[in-house]
Design an enzyme around this catalytic site. Sequence first.
Site, short mmCIF file in Angstrom:
data_model
loop_
_atom_site.label_atom_id
_atom_site.label_comp_id
_atom_site.label_asym_id
_atom_site.label_seq_id
_atom_site.Cartn_x
_atom_site.Cartn_y
_atom_site.Cartn_z
N LYS A 22 0.84 -1.22 0.00
CA LYS A 22 0.00 0.00 0.00
C LYS A 22 0.87 1.26 0.00
CE LYS A 22 -1.48 1.50 4.20
NZ LYS A 22 -1.16 2.89 4.54
N ASN A 23 1.89 1.27 0.86
CA ASN A 23 2.67 2.50 1.01
C ASN A 23 3.66 2.73 -0.14
OD1 ASN A 23 1.24 3.06 3.26
ND2 ASN A 23 2.85 2.53 4.74
N ARG A 95 -4.30 10.44 5.23
CA ARG A 95 -3.27 11.48 5.27
C ARG A 95 -2.33 11.42 4.07
NH1 ARG A 95 -2.26 13.87 9.90
NH2 ARG A 95 -0.12 14.12 9.23
N CYS A 119 -4.08 12.77 14.12
CA CYS A 119 -4.31 11.37 13.76
C CYS A 119 -4.23 10.58 15.07
CB CYS A 119 -3.22 10.99 12.78
SG CYS A 119 -2.94 9.26 12.52
N ARG A 124 1.50 14.17 13.83
CA ARG A 124 1.87 13.99 12.43
C ARG A 124 1.82 15.30 11.62
NH1 ARG A 124 -0.58 8.52 10.12
NH2 ARG A 124 1.22 8.66 8.78
N ASP A 315 5.40 0.30 11.93
CA ASP A 315 4.16 -0.33 11.46
C ASP A 315 4.05 -1.80 11.86
OD1 ASP A 315 3.37 2.04 10.35
OD2 ASP A 315 3.93 1.54 8.30
N ILE A 337 9.03 6.55 16.75
CA ILE A 337 8.59 7.31 15.56
C ILE A 337 7.33 8.14 15.84
CG2 ILE A 337 7.98 7.14 13.09
CD1 ILE A 337 10.82 6.12 13.65
N ARG A 407 -8.29 -0.50 5.42
CA ARG A 407 -7.49 0.53 4.73
C ARG A 407 -6.21 -0.06 4.16
NH1 ARG A 407 -6.22 5.61 8.10
NH2 ARG A 407 -5.09 5.87 6.15
N1 EPU Z 1 7.10 14.44 10.99
C1 EPU Z 1 7.23 15.77 11.32
N2 EPU Z 1 7.05 16.70 10.33
C2 EPU Z 1 6.79 16.35 9.04
C3 EPU Z 1 6.67 15.00 8.71
C4 EPU Z 1 6.85 14.05 9.72
O1 EPU Z 1 7.47 16.12 12.48
O2 EPU Z 1 6.65 17.25 8.19
C5 EPU Z 1 7.26 13.42 12.04
C6 EPU Z 1 6.00 12.60 12.26
O3 EPU Z 1 5.07 13.24 13.11
C7 EPU Z 1 6.55 11.32 12.84
C8 EPU Z 1 7.89 11.15 12.10
O4 EPU Z 1 8.21 12.47 11.61
O5 EPU Z 1 6.79 11.48 14.19
C9 EPU Z 1 7.88 10.21 10.93
O6 EPU Z 1 6.76 10.47 10.10
P1 EPU Z 1 6.75 10.19 8.55
O7 EPU Z 1 6.58 11.48 7.82
O8 EPU Z 1 7.91 9.35 8.16
O9 EPU Z 1 5.41 9.36 8.40
P2 EPU Z 1 4.47 9.39 7.15
O10 EPU Z 1 5.27 9.62 5.93
O11 EPU Z 1 3.31 10.27 7.40
C10 EPU Z 1 4.67 6.86 6.51
C11 EPU Z 1 3.72 5.71 6.36
C12 EPU Z 1 3.24 5.28 7.73
C13 EPU Z 1 4.45 4.88 8.57
C14 EPU Z 1 5.43 6.05 8.65
C15 EPU Z 1 6.71 5.71 9.38
C16 EPU Z 1 2.75 6.07 4.19
C17 EPU Z 1 1.58 6.44 3.37
N3 EPU Z 1 2.61 6.11 5.51
O12 EPU Z 1 3.92 7.90 7.13
O13 EPU Z 1 2.41 4.14 7.54
O14 EPU Z 1 4.04 4.54 9.87
O15 EPU Z 1 5.78 6.47 7.31
O16 EPU Z 1 7.34 4.63 8.79
O17 EPU Z 1 3.78 5.72 3.65
C18 EPU Z 1 0.60 2.71 8.01
O18 EPU Z 1 0.77 2.19 6.89
O19 EPU Z 1 -0.17 2.22 8.88
C19 EPU Z 1 1.30 3.94 8.34
C20 EPU Z 1 0.92 4.75 9.35
#
Ligand code: EPU
Length: 431
Positions: A22-23, A95, A119, A124, A315, A337, A407
């Site tokens: 998915k991701n 998101r 969330c 996030r 995850d 994380i 999802r």
């Molecule tokens: N963060 C910030 N500022 C930002 C972006 C992120 O502070 O602008 C923080 C977040 O709050 C978090 C950390 O950085 O504490 C890491 O967040 P990241 O941006 O890496 O998460 P994401 O890109 O929103 C993706 C996956 C998530 C997975 C995380 C971590 C997708 C669509 N989602 O989320 O997947 O947990 O990376 O590996 O790729 C899931 O599939 O259930 C899921 C939540």
Amino acid sequence: MDKFLITGGTPLHGTVAISGAKNSALPAMAASLLTADQITLHNVPMVRDIVTMGKLLAYMGASVSTRDFPASEYAFQAHTISDAVAPYELVKTMRASILTLGPTLARTGIARVSLPGGCAIGARPIDLHLTALEKMGAEIVTSHGYIEARTPTSGRLHGARIAFEKITVTGTENILMAAALADGETILENAAREPEVTDLVELLRKMGAKVTGDETSTLCIQGVEALHGAEHTVIPDRIEAGTFLIAGAITNGDVTVTHCEPRHLTALLNKLREAGVSVEPVGDGPGPRALRVRGVRKLLAADMTTEEYPGFATDMQAQYMALATQAEGSSSITETIFENRYLHASEMIRMGAHISIDGRTAVVRGPAELSGTTVQASDLRASAGLVLAALVASGETTIERVYHIDRGYERIVEKLSGLGANMSRVHAPAI
Ligand code: EPU
């Protein structure tokens, strides 16, 4: 709302095929906004988030088509982007809609994306995405709950040297896509190294992008004038594969997980072996694509800390916690994380688990005799953890709010039932 009914206690046996990630599929779909040509994707999982992203692309004017059902092959074509808006109604349910920001802005010079908001698993924020785009010349304002981004008067983003303060997966993906169509060179430091990022780089390269440094934390992107169509097969879902490996281990079963990529599962496999679980590659050759997990009479406690790839994936934390409830001794789990990713723990405690939480660390004492009751799923991976706990609990567990699991897990009831789990879905009555 649909529910799952699970009667635990049956060791799982057999073979299960893993779906596409998915991701990986989500950013690949967003990448179709970068070109007027067709992007064909294979191995797309049939899960709710993919449907949501498809709706979002269609809303923005792209054509979305599929040949088979259940769908795994899709064609996307964004001849023009007529409405560069990601509306609140879609963003609030997923998101990852933020992934449309970078490509839309780079291609059309303007993008409006609803602010995703909080969330269940943490605040996030998306500040790192926005700061990086600003470094590339974007003018960004947020008003009325929307991010409005425009390219500078020259019409295109420009390359920049960007060092992420924190590793962000979708942030890296968004900037990668924007940089592919920017003027000049972008260097992304402290970039995410997740396999899903590398998969996106592979797709972008097929589309004509010039990217180097994948699988490292520094990505270098030379922007090009235009990108073209491409065909790509999405990598296997390492989180789904990991969930089924734990399902085999926790039920003391014998499960072969096929169509997976063991290279992406190294941290989990090491941890499972530390917990006494036997996991072996099946098949010969340099790249076996199947893993066989066999349970053991006695699982051992093993501490675990979540980290960015190649560390142990956040995850997989809820699923690992379910396993830890059955291991002998005390397992200390630290979530680094997300700040609030223990919502499943209180439900596991209601099932009889011994878990205490202090800040970002949860201590699980096992083995605990879990017993079935009614529990609530709170997010996608928490739901998977509860399913695993239910598979070993005595009696029947009812898991409510399973829309969370829909999802991101394709046909989970069918796949687990195929391994012998006593599990069914109760559909919500039609109103
Ligand atoms: N963060 C910030 N500022 C930002 C972006 C992120 O502070 O602008 C923080 C977040 O709050 C978090 C950390 O950085 O504490 C890491 O967040 P990241 O941006 O890496 O998460 P994401 O890109 O929103 C993706 C996956 C998530 C997975 C995380 C971590 C997708 C669509 N989602 O989320 O997947 O947990 O990376 O590996 O790729 C899931 O599939 O259930 C899921 C939540």
